[in-house]
Scaffold this motif. Structure first.
Motif, PDB file in Angstrom:
ATOM      1  N   ARG A 292       0.838  -1.206   0.000  1.00 23.53           N
ATOM      2  CA  ARG A 292       0.000   0.000   0.000  1.00 23.53           C
ATOM      3  C   ARG A 292       0.868   1.248   0.000  1.00 23.53           C
ATOM      4  O   ARG A 292       0.585   2.217  -0.716  1.00 23.53           O
ATOM      5  N   ARG A 293       1.945   1.250   0.797  1.00 22.54           N
ATOM      6  CA  ARG A 293       2.839   2.403   0.839  1.00 22.54           C
ATOM      7  C   ARG A 293       3.506   2.618  -0.513  1.00 22.54           C
ATOM      8  O   ARG A 293       3.635   3.750  -0.991  1.00 22.54           O
ATOM      9  N   THR A 294       3.910   1.548  -1.171  1.00 22.53           N
ATOM     10  CA  THR A 294       4.515   1.658  -2.504  1.00 22.53           C
ATOM     11  C   THR A 294       3.538   2.291  -3.479  1.00 22.53           C
ATOM     12  O   THR A 294       3.902   3.166  -4.281  1.00 22.53           O
ATOM     13  N   LEU A 295       2.267   1.867  -3.422  1.00 19.07           N
ATOM     14  CA  LEU A 295       1.243   2.412  -4.313  1.00 19.07           C
ATOM     15  C   LEU A 295       1.039   3.898  -4.060  1.00 19.07           C
ATOM     16  O   LEU A 295       1.019   4.707  -5.007  1.00 19.07           O
ATOM     17  N   LEU A 296       0.865   4.300  -2.812  1.00 19.47           N
ATOM     18  CA  LEU A 296       0.595   5.703  -2.502  1.00 19.47           C
ATOM     19  C   LEU A 296       1.772   6.594  -2.894  1.00 19.47           C
ATOM     20  O   LEU A 296       1.583   7.706  -3.405  1.00 19.47           O
ATOM     21  N   ASP A 297       2.992   6.104  -2.663  1.00 16.96           N
ATOM     22  CA  ASP A 297       4.169   6.873  -3.067  1.00 16.96           C
ATOM     23  C   ASP A 297       4.226   7.010  -4.584  1.00 16.96           C
ATOM     24  O   ASP A 297       4.583   8.072  -5.111  1.00 16.96           O
ATOM     25  N   PHE A 298       3.860   5.946  -5.295  1.00 16.97           N
ATOM     26  CA  PHE A 298       3.859   6.005  -6.755  1.00 16.97           C
ATOM     27  C   PHE A 298       2.837   7.029  -7.250  1.00 16.97           C
ATOM     28  O   PHE A 298       3.125   7.806  -8.162  1.00 16.97           O
ATOM     29  N   VAL A 299       1.647   7.042  -6.647  1.00 17.89           N
ATOM     30  CA  VAL A 299       0.611   7.999  -7.044  1.00 17.89           C
ATOM     31  C   VAL A 299       1.113   9.428  -6.836  1.00 17.89           C
ATOM     32  O   VAL A 299       0.929  10.297  -7.697  1.00 17.89           O
ATOM     33  N   THR A 300       1.749   9.678  -5.713  1.00 16.62           N
ATOM     34  CA  THR A 300       2.283  11.011  -5.428  1.00 16.62           C
ATOM     35  C   THR A 300       3.360  11.401  -6.434  1.00 16.62           C
ATOM     36  O   THR A 300       3.362  12.521  -6.971  1.00 16.62           O
TER      37      THR A 300
END
Length: 244
Positions: free
Chosen positions: A168-176
């Motif tokens: 989940r953290r990887t996904l949110l960082d990618f979105v940012t």
């Protein structure tokens, strides 16, 4: 980047969307929020050209959904919580096959996979068959597949569903990190803390109706609530109370 004008979707007497209009700009992460059955996924499927609206119009990066759906498909990437992968293929093979569909050269594909490996921490998913993936491994490759051609518009519909804290953290960082001029990310989620972290503006939908479109600070000020979850609850309950 996105212009939706009075989009409706009906199934017989049931109205899934009732005249939704909104705009989103390049450089934004735009959230689409609301309870189950609000109409969020219906709207996103229309924007992805998977459904046709009953009435209304929409353009994605200047391309009309109904008049030029092929052009829309070329510039979007789509991820939802239930997308599958061919069990017999490795992650690298999945990405190579999709890159080929977009006409990418071997050199372009190799460079893009290396970039996505770094940004999404694909690691061993690249050379392990998808049938052996955990949920988090699978979703990382699904996301990488959706952005292999670097789409102008990325649609994420409950993309973090079922992910552990690290994925989940990887996904949110990618979105940012994916936020850039000329690029739009549509982010639909039930987890309000995710929207608070990554979204520049959000639209709240309930029973097929658009309740508000604004920045999160403005929505908190409008409702007098301390966080987005409470604000969303207050707006939805206010509509339900007025409907009685």
């Amino acid at each position: 980047m996105l212009d939706i004008q009075n989009i409706t979707k009906t199934y017989g007497r049931f109205t899934a969307l009732g005249g939704v209009s909104l705009q989103a700009q390049g450089g934004e992460v735009f959230g689409l929020l609301g309870p189950n059955g609000a109409g969020k996924t219906t709207l996103l499927r229309i924007l992805a050209t998977l459904l046709s609206p009953t009435s209304g119009t929409a353009t994605v990066a200047g391309h009309d959904l109904t008049r030029d759906p092929e052009a829309v498909r070329r510039i979007i990437g789509v991820v939802n919580g239930g997308m599958g992968l061919p069990a017999r293929l490795t992650g690298r093979e999945v990405l190579q096959s999709f890159a080929g569909l977009y006409g990418m050269t071997e050199g372009q594909t190799k460079a893009r996979i290396a970039e996505l490996d770094q940004r999404l921490d694909l690691g061993r998913t690249l050379d392990v068959k998808a049938g052996e993936y955990s949920t988090g491994m699978k979703q990382k490759v699904v996301i990488a597949r959706a952005v292999i051609q670097d789409p102008a518009v990325l649609i994420l519909d409950e993309a973090a569903s079922g992910l552990d804290i690290f994925a989940r953290r990887t996904l949110l960082d990618f979105v940012t990190e994916n936020r850039a001029p000329g690029r739009l990310t549509l982010y639909s989620t039930h987890v309000m803390s995710e929207a608070e972290e990554v979204c520049d503006r959000v639209a709240i939908i309930h029973l097929g109706q658009l309740l508000t479109v604004d920045t999160i600070p403005n929505i908190l000020a409008q409702t007098g609530e301390s966080n987005l979850e409470r604000a969303c609850f207050a707006l939805v309950k206010g509509v339900e109370k007025n409907a009685v």
